[in-house]
Design a protein around this motif. Structure first.
Motif, short mmCIF file in Angstrom:
data_model
loop_
_atom_site.label_atom_id
_atom_site.label_comp_id
_atom_site.label_asym_id
_atom_site.label_seq_id
_atom_site.Cartn_x
_atom_site.Cartn_y
_atom_site.Cartn_z
N LYS A 227 0.84 -1.21 0.00
CA LYS A 227 0.00 0.00 0.00
C LYS A 227 0.87 1.25 0.00
CE LYS A 227 -3.84 2.35 0.13
NZ LYS A 227 -4.84 2.20 1.18
N LEU A 228 1.95 1.23 0.76
CA LEU A 228 2.87 2.37 0.77
C LEU A 228 3.48 2.57 -0.62
CD1 LEU A 228 4.43 4.62 2.15
CD2 LEU A 228 6.11 2.92 2.91
N ALA A 229 3.89 1.48 -1.27
CA ALA A 229 4.47 1.58 -2.61
C ALA A 229 3.46 2.17 -3.59
CB ALA A 229 4.94 0.21 -3.08
N TYR A 230 2.19 1.79 -3.44
CA TYR A 230 1.14 2.33 -4.31
C TYR A 230 0.98 3.84 -4.09
CZ TYR A 230 -3.59 3.79 -5.52
OH TYR A 230 -4.66 4.49 -6.01
N ILE A 231 1.00 4.27 -2.84
CA ILE A 231 0.88 5.70 -2.55
C ILE A 231 2.06 6.46 -3.12
CG2 ILE A 231 0.80 7.42 -0.69
CD1 ILE A 231 -0.66 5.32 1.03
N ILE A 232 3.24 5.91 -2.94
CA ILE A 232 4.46 6.55 -3.47
C ILE A 232 4.38 6.66 -4.99
CG2 ILE A 232 6.95 6.28 -3.79
CD1 ILE A 232 7.03 4.91 -1.04
N ASP A 233 4.06 5.56 -5.65
CA ASP A 233 4.03 5.53 -7.11
C ASP A 233 2.96 6.46 -7.67
OD1 ASP A 233 4.98 4.73 -9.54
OD2 ASP A 233 4.45 2.63 -9.34
N SER A 234 1.85 6.59 -6.94
CA SER A 234 0.72 7.39 -7.42
C SER A 234 0.81 8.85 -7.03
CB SER A 234 -0.60 6.79 -6.90
OG SER A 234 -0.77 5.48 -7.38
N THR A 235 1.87 9.22 -6.30
CA THR A 235 2.08 10.63 -5.98
C THR A 235 3.46 11.08 -6.43
OG1 THR A 235 2.81 10.02 -3.74
CG2 THR A 235 0.51 10.68 -4.00
N VAL B 208 -6.05 7.89 -4.57
CA VAL B 208 -5.22 7.55 -3.42
C VAL B 208 -5.94 7.93 -2.13
CG1 VAL B 208 -3.08 8.06 -2.18
CG2 VAL B 208 -3.02 7.72 -4.65
N LEU B 209 -6.53 9.13 -2.10
CA LEU B 209 -7.28 9.57 -0.92
C LEU B 209 -8.49 8.67 -0.69
CD1 LEU B 209 -7.17 13.45 -1.44
CD2 LEU B 209 -5.87 12.09 0.22
N VAL B 210 -9.15 8.29 -1.77
CA VAL B 210 -10.31 7.39 -1.65
C VAL B 210 -9.89 6.05 -1.04
CG1 VAL B 210 -11.97 6.02 -2.97
CG2 VAL B 210 -11.66 8.44 -3.50
N THR B 211 -8.79 5.49 -1.51
CA THR B 211 -8.33 4.19 -0.97
C THR B 211 -7.93 4.30 0.50
OG1 THR B 211 -6.00 4.51 -1.62
CG2 THR B 211 -7.49 3.48 -3.24
N ILE B 212 -7.43 5.48 0.90
CA ILE B 212 -7.03 5.68 2.29
C ILE B 212 -8.24 5.76 3.20
CG2 ILE B 212 -5.97 7.32 3.91
CD1 ILE B 212 -3.98 8.04 1.66
N TRP C 276 -11.50 5.12 2.51
CA TRP C 276 -12.53 4.09 2.36
C TRP C 276 -11.96 2.68 2.44
CZ3 TRP C 276 -16.04 6.26 -2.16
CH2 TRP C 276 -16.77 7.34 -1.67
N ASN C 277 -10.69 2.56 2.82
CA ASN C 277 -10.04 1.26 3.01
C ASN C 277 -10.17 0.35 1.80
OD1 ASN C 277 -9.20 1.79 5.72
ND2 ASN C 277 -11.30 1.42 6.39
N ILE C 278 -9.86 0.88 0.63
CA ILE C 278 -9.87 0.08 -0.59
C ILE C 278 -8.46 -0.47 -0.82
CG2 ILE C 278 -10.24 0.11 -3.09
CD1 ILE C 278 -12.33 2.27 -2.66
N ASP C 279 -8.25 -1.71 -0.41
CA ASP C 279 -6.93 -2.33 -0.48
C ASP C 279 -7.06 -3.73 -1.06
OD1 ASP C 279 -5.86 -0.11 0.89
OD2 ASP C 279 -6.41 -0.98 2.80
N PRO C 280 -6.83 -3.89 -2.37
CA PRO C 280 -7.01 -5.21 -2.99
C PRO C 280 -5.91 -6.20 -2.61
CG PRO C 280 -6.13 -3.68 -4.59
CD PRO C 280 -6.43 -2.88 -3.35
N GLY C 281 -6.29 -7.45 -2.46
CA GLY C 281 -5.33 -8.55 -2.30
C GLY C 281 -4.36 -8.36 -1.16
N LYS C 282 -3.09 -8.59 -1.46
CA LYS C 282 -2.04 -8.55 -0.45
C LYS C 282 -1.85 -7.15 0.12
CE LYS C 282 2.67 -10.18 0.41
NZ LYS C 282 3.86 -10.83 -0.15
N MET C 283 -2.31 -6.13 -0.59
CA MET C 283 -2.17 -4.76 -0.12
C MET C 283 -2.91 -4.54 1.20
SD MET C 283 -3.10 -1.25 -2.18
CE MET C 283 -2.01 -1.53 -3.55
N LYS C 284 -3.87 -5.38 1.48
CA LYS C 284 -4.72 -5.19 2.66
C LYS C 284 -4.04 -5.60 3.95
CE LYS C 284 -9.44 -6.13 4.21
NZ LYS C 284 -10.73 -6.77 3.86
N TYR C 285 -3.12 -6.54 3.89
CA TYR C 285 -2.60 -7.13 5.11
C TYR C 285 -1.12 -6.84 5.30
CZ TYR C 285 -6.98 -9.64 4.76
OH TYR C 285 -8.30 -9.94 4.64
#
Length: 494
Positions: free
Chosen positions: A148-156, A211-215, A217-226
């Motif tokens: 999830k952190l990598a996704y936030i970094i890549d998307s910002t 990115v704000l929506v996923t933060i 609204w807790n939208i974390d697919p697959g392994k990103m969730k845990y």
């Protein structure tokens, strides 16, 4: 065989192999070998020579050292060293404890990473690695997954840089626009033209919003969730560790790097022209000098705190970045060979000669740019090829959609780059978050595709209405409605 349908084989092989095997180096190697064989008409000896030359060219070409790549490799390794010494001092855990007084949840930790990603907009490499170093201790503390952190970094990183005129990306794009406007005799300053394109860069805008929506609204697919327990870094805890043991070296890194970017750009430009300075800055040298001076500050604090073990943390830091450096080298070699095999030329030429309804042109350019960036692993390379093509097609079919088409090219290039396992920004986002590269690619893919589909719909609307305000509003409505539907769907499954 170059520039033909066969040029699609290497990138397709890489993508399929990544999906099936989840082995990045093996997948990229297949792409490298197949590219070389296509270039040399299946001549194994010549292909082997081409592969060796592609790796040699990473650091030595035309009788001169490729100092940019050498500087970046050195920076990555030194960043690992800096991180290791900060952890040895207890700075990482101390910062997490200090920040937890102000940030009380996992959502807050993710929001901090998002804000840092937006603020550090000068360069995507600098953004990806710096945000990771600052935010990771806090996201680890609240058990936010590294994916999830990598996704936030890549998307910002790329989405912020591509809409910021005062960034290395902005300077590069404005330089391309200057040539395009001159070619088509458009009486608009390139800087003003860049600003007019920003509202049409739907993928960048809605990626940041998502990115704000996923933060929240807790939208974390697959392994990103845990957050796996095994992922937690083993840090050396010390009673003397302070948050400043992390903040001071990172602050020095930021200040020195930005100062060097200004100085090198000023020297190359020969004038105190802000945009010329950004266009001519030596980012790689600036990063290297910043890392060296930051390590010097970290070592001073490390020694003053009474630590006397130097060799072990040094090698720990080098080892922590070796994987990222290796993947990046293989990706660079593949990008060079894919460029030679003509994948980008084939994809752009495939549609350029066809007769399109001008209303669909922005969406088509978005899709073409996406596939080109996905296949080649470079958004900048796609900008260079597709911006002139998109401009020419728009001026031929309907000059009213000229700006929309340029926005679609920029957006599609960033989206394809996001999804590409051989993209340098994707690799560095994984390195910044210290997560497995393929896990980052696979968990980010559905989120990136979600935004891309909405963006494509936005370009259809923009092409039909030719209205910036209406297309933005309608695309925003689609975005928030789809995001809410996704939240409800995931809640039912969870």
């Amino acid at each position: 065989m170059e520039g033909s349908i066969y040029s699609l084989i290497p990138p397709v092989l890489v993508i399929i192999c990544v999906l099936l095997s989840k082995k990045v180096i093996l997948s990229i190697t297949l792409g490298i070998v197949s590219s070389a064989l296509i270039i040399h008409d299946m001549n194994v000896i010549q292909a082997a020579q081409a592969v060796l030359e592609s790796f040699l060219h990473l650091f030595y070409v035309d009788g001169a050292w490729n100092v940019s790549n050498l500087y970046l490799m050195a920076f990555l390794l030194l960043l690992g060293v800096l991180t290791a010494f900060i952890a040895r001092m207890g700075g990482t855990s101390a910062f997490a404890q200090w920040a937890s007084k102000h940030v009380k949840s996992g959502a807050g930790a993710q929001l901090l990473a998002f804000i840092l990603g937006v603020i550090i907009f000068i360069d995507d490499y600098f953004n990806a690695l710096t945000v990771g170093e600052i935010a990771r201790p806090l996201t680890d503390r609240y058990r936010v997954s590294r994916e999830k952190l990598a996704y936030i970094i890549d998307s910002t990183s790329a989405p912020v840089c591509v809409i910021s005129p005062i960034s290395s990306w902005g300077a590069y794009i404005i330089g391309l626009l200057g040539v395009i406007y001159a070619t088509h005799e458009i009486d608009t300053a390139p800087f003003i033209g860049f600003l007019s394109i920003i509202p049409y860069n739907f993928y960048a805008i809605f990626s940041l919003l998502f990115v704000l929506v996923t933060i929240f609204w807790n939208i974390d697919p697959g392994k990103m969730k845990y957050r796996e327990v095994a992922e937690i870094e083993e840090e050396v805890q010390t009673e003397t560790g302070k948050a400043s043991d992390l903040l001071v070296p990172i602050g020095v890194l930021i200040i020195v790097t930005l100062s060097m970017m200004f100085l090198t750009g000023w020297q190359a430009a020969g004038a105190l022209d802000f945009m010329a300075i950004l266009e001519n800055t030596d980012t790689y040298l600036s990063l290297l000098v910043g890392a060296i001076i930051a390590i010097a500050f970290a070592l001073f604090r490390y020694h003053r705190a009474g630590h006397r073990v130097y060799v072990k943390p040094f090698w720990e830091g080098i080892r922590s970045m070796t994987g990222a450096c290796l993947i990046l080298c293989f990706a660079w070699a593949l990008i060079e060979l894919i460029s030679a095999v003509g994948t980008g030329t084939y994809l752009s030429g495939l549609f350029a000669s066809m007769d399109f309804n001008s209303a669909y042109l922005p969406a088509v350019l978005f899709v073409i740019s996406c596939f080109m960036a996905l296949a080649t692993g470079t958004s900048w390379g796609t900008f260079g090829v597709m911006l002139p093509i998109g401009a020419q097609m728009a001026m031929t079919l309907d000059p009213q959609i000229f700006t929309i088409c340029l926005g679609a090219v920029l957006a599609g290039s960033v989206y394809g780059d996001h999804c590409s396992p051989i993209s340098d920004t994707t690799i560095l986002s994984s390195a910044g978050a210290k997560c497995h590269h393929i896990d980052h690619v696979m968990t980010q893919l559905p989120l990136a595709c979600f935004v891309a589909v909405i963006s494509c719909a936005g370009y259809l609307i923009a092409g039909i209405t030719e209205s910036m305000l209406l297309s933005l509003i309608l695309t925003a409505v689609i975005f928030f409605a789809s995001s809410f539907a996704l939240k409800v769907l995931l809640a039912k499954k969870g």
